[in-house]
Design an enzyme around this catalytic site. Structure first.
Site, PDB file in Angstrom:
ATOM      1  N   VAL A  11       0.849  -1.195   0.000  1.00  0.00           N
ATOM      2  CA  VAL A  11       0.000   0.000   0.000  1.00  0.00           C
ATOM      3  C   VAL A  11       0.883   1.244   0.000  1.00  0.00           C
ATOM      4  CG1 VAL A  11      -1.644   1.346   1.398  1.00  0.00           C
ATOM      5  CG2 VAL A  11      -1.969  -1.125   1.105  1.00  0.00           C
ATOM      6  N   PRO A  14       1.411   8.657   1.487  1.00  0.00           N
ATOM      7  CA  PRO A  14       2.114   9.918   1.239  1.00  0.00           C
ATOM      8  C   PRO A  14       3.256  10.133   2.232  1.00  0.00           C
ATOM      9  CG  PRO A  14      -0.262  10.255   1.096  1.00  0.00           C
ATOM     10  CD  PRO A  14      -0.048   8.861   1.639  1.00  0.00           C
ATOM     11  N   GLY A  19      -1.470  16.116  10.621  1.00  0.00           N
ATOM     12  CA  GLY A  19      -1.915  15.621  11.912  1.00  0.00           C
ATOM     13  C   GLY A  19      -2.874  16.581  12.603  1.00  0.00           C
ATOM     14  N   TYR A  49      -8.230  11.735  20.266  1.00  0.00           N
ATOM     15  CA  TYR A  49      -8.180  13.166  19.957  1.00  0.00           C
ATOM     16  C   TYR A  49      -9.572  13.805  19.989  1.00  0.00           C
ATOM     17  CZ  TYR A  49      -3.563  12.062  17.867  1.00  0.00           C
ATOM     18  OH  TYR A  49      -2.283  11.636  17.618  1.00  0.00           O
ATOM     19  N   LYS A  74      -6.403   5.789  15.267  1.00  0.00           N
ATOM     20  CA  LYS A  74      -5.777   4.957  16.292  1.00  0.00           C
ATOM     21  C   LYS A  74      -6.789   4.516  17.343  1.00  0.00           C
ATOM     22  CE  LYS A  74      -1.920   8.205  15.924  1.00  0.00           C
ATOM     23  NZ  LYS A  74      -2.743   9.339  15.440  1.00  0.00           N
ATOM     24  N   HIS A 107      -2.674   2.871  19.620  1.00  0.00           N
ATOM     25  CA  HIS A 107      -2.119   4.176  19.984  1.00  0.00           C
ATOM     26  C   HIS A 107      -0.914   4.067  20.930  1.00  0.00           C
ATOM     27  CE1 HIS A 107      -3.540   8.605  20.281  1.00  0.00           C
ATOM     28  NE2 HIS A 107      -2.250   8.551  20.491  1.00  0.00           N
TER      29      HIS A 107
END
Length: 293
Positions: A11, A14, A19, A49, A74, A107
């Site tokens: 796969v 980039p 983030g 987050y 995550k 994570h």
């Protein structure tokens, strides 16, 4: 230098992503929209987050085809365990408003209850087999965590997302991963974590070596640090909520550092970690409920 890297399962990812760590939920959609407009095609978020919904909203509003953007999220430690992690995927996919997450990772290691970490990773393996994710990996895993994971599971992680910047390079950990086909993904890649303490003299952004190299190239310190990652084959995920900075951090494909410049930056490693020590991560201290919506 290519703008993409290839994971151990073929796969493509980039080389520079965007983030959203510590980006407030109400600012996330605007920041991600700015990043996508700039040209970023990898967005990194996490259940912990609390801003996955904003990422999904921005992607939906962008008009970009789903397969044009690489989405990464995550699983938080509170959702470790086989069934719990399968459910964590459903929560994240629902908030991101997608059917497939490109890269889904654990994570943190949970050293005191590593059996839960193993069960969580086996759930990631099942998600990969079912086509619900395109690649799986880990974050903040040290060598001993990777060794145990590799001995008790079947699929080598595609990435290990760790703290890497000129002042904290974790070279031994990076080398261990590289030998096994695990890509290093850098969080805090431009050393933002070094400037939180209020002492600008110890910030990577003001480091004389980095600043002098930046001046030589007509670039910023941040751009030089990101270029350093790229030329080391490290995937980097800088963050910002300012459109000018977001654009600046992406403008790193039109210059190249010399071997001597890279060596000078390599020599800045202090060995001092900015984030929490992986061994102190426990459910008691760091557990938090991840909401359904």
């Amino acid at each position: 230098m290519t703008s993409h890297l290839t994971l151990n399962n073929g796969v493509e990812i980039p080389a520079i992503g965007f983030g959203v760590f510590q980006t407030p939920p109400d600012e996330t959609q605007v920041a991600v929209a700015s990043a996508l407009e700039t040209g970023y095609r990898l967005i990194d978020t996490a259940a912990a987050y609390a801003n996955e919904r904003g990422v999904g909203d921005a992607l939906k509003a962008s008009g970009l085809d789903r397969d044009e953007v690489f989405l990464e999220s995550k699983v938080w430690i509170s959702d470790y365990g086989y069934d719990q992690t399968l459910h964590a995927y459903e929560k994240s996919a629902r908030k991101l408003q997608v059917d497939v997450i490109d890269l889904f990772i654990l994570h943190q290691a949970l050293p005191s209850e590593f059996d839960k970490t193993i069960a969580a990773y086996k759930a990631l393996e099942a998600l990969l087999a079912d086509g619900k994710v395109r690649a799986i990996g880990v974050s903040n895993f040290m060598i001993e965590h990777l060794e145990r994971l590799l001995s008790e599971t079947d699929i080598v992680p595609a990435v290990n997302q760790i703290e890497v910047h000129p002042y904290f390079q974790q070279r031994e950990l990076q080398a261990f991963g590289a030998e096994r086909g695990i890509l290093t993904q850098a969080w805090s890649p431009i050393g933002g974590i070094t400037s939180y303490r209020g002492d600008d003299s110890k910030s990577t952004f003001n480091d004389p070596v980095i600043v002098s190299i930046a001046e030589a190239h007509g670039k910023s310190a941040a751009q030089v640090m990101l270029r350093w990652h790229i030329q080391h084959g490290v995937q980097a995920i800088p963050k910002s909520v300012k459109p000018a900075r977001i654009a600046e951090n992406f403008d790193v494909f039109d210059f190249e550092l010399t071997a001597e410049e890279i060596a000078r930056i390599d020599d800045l490693d202090t060995g001092v970690r900015g984030g929490p020590e992986p061994e102190v991560i426990t459910l008691e201290a760091f557990g938090r409920d991840i909401p359904e919506e």
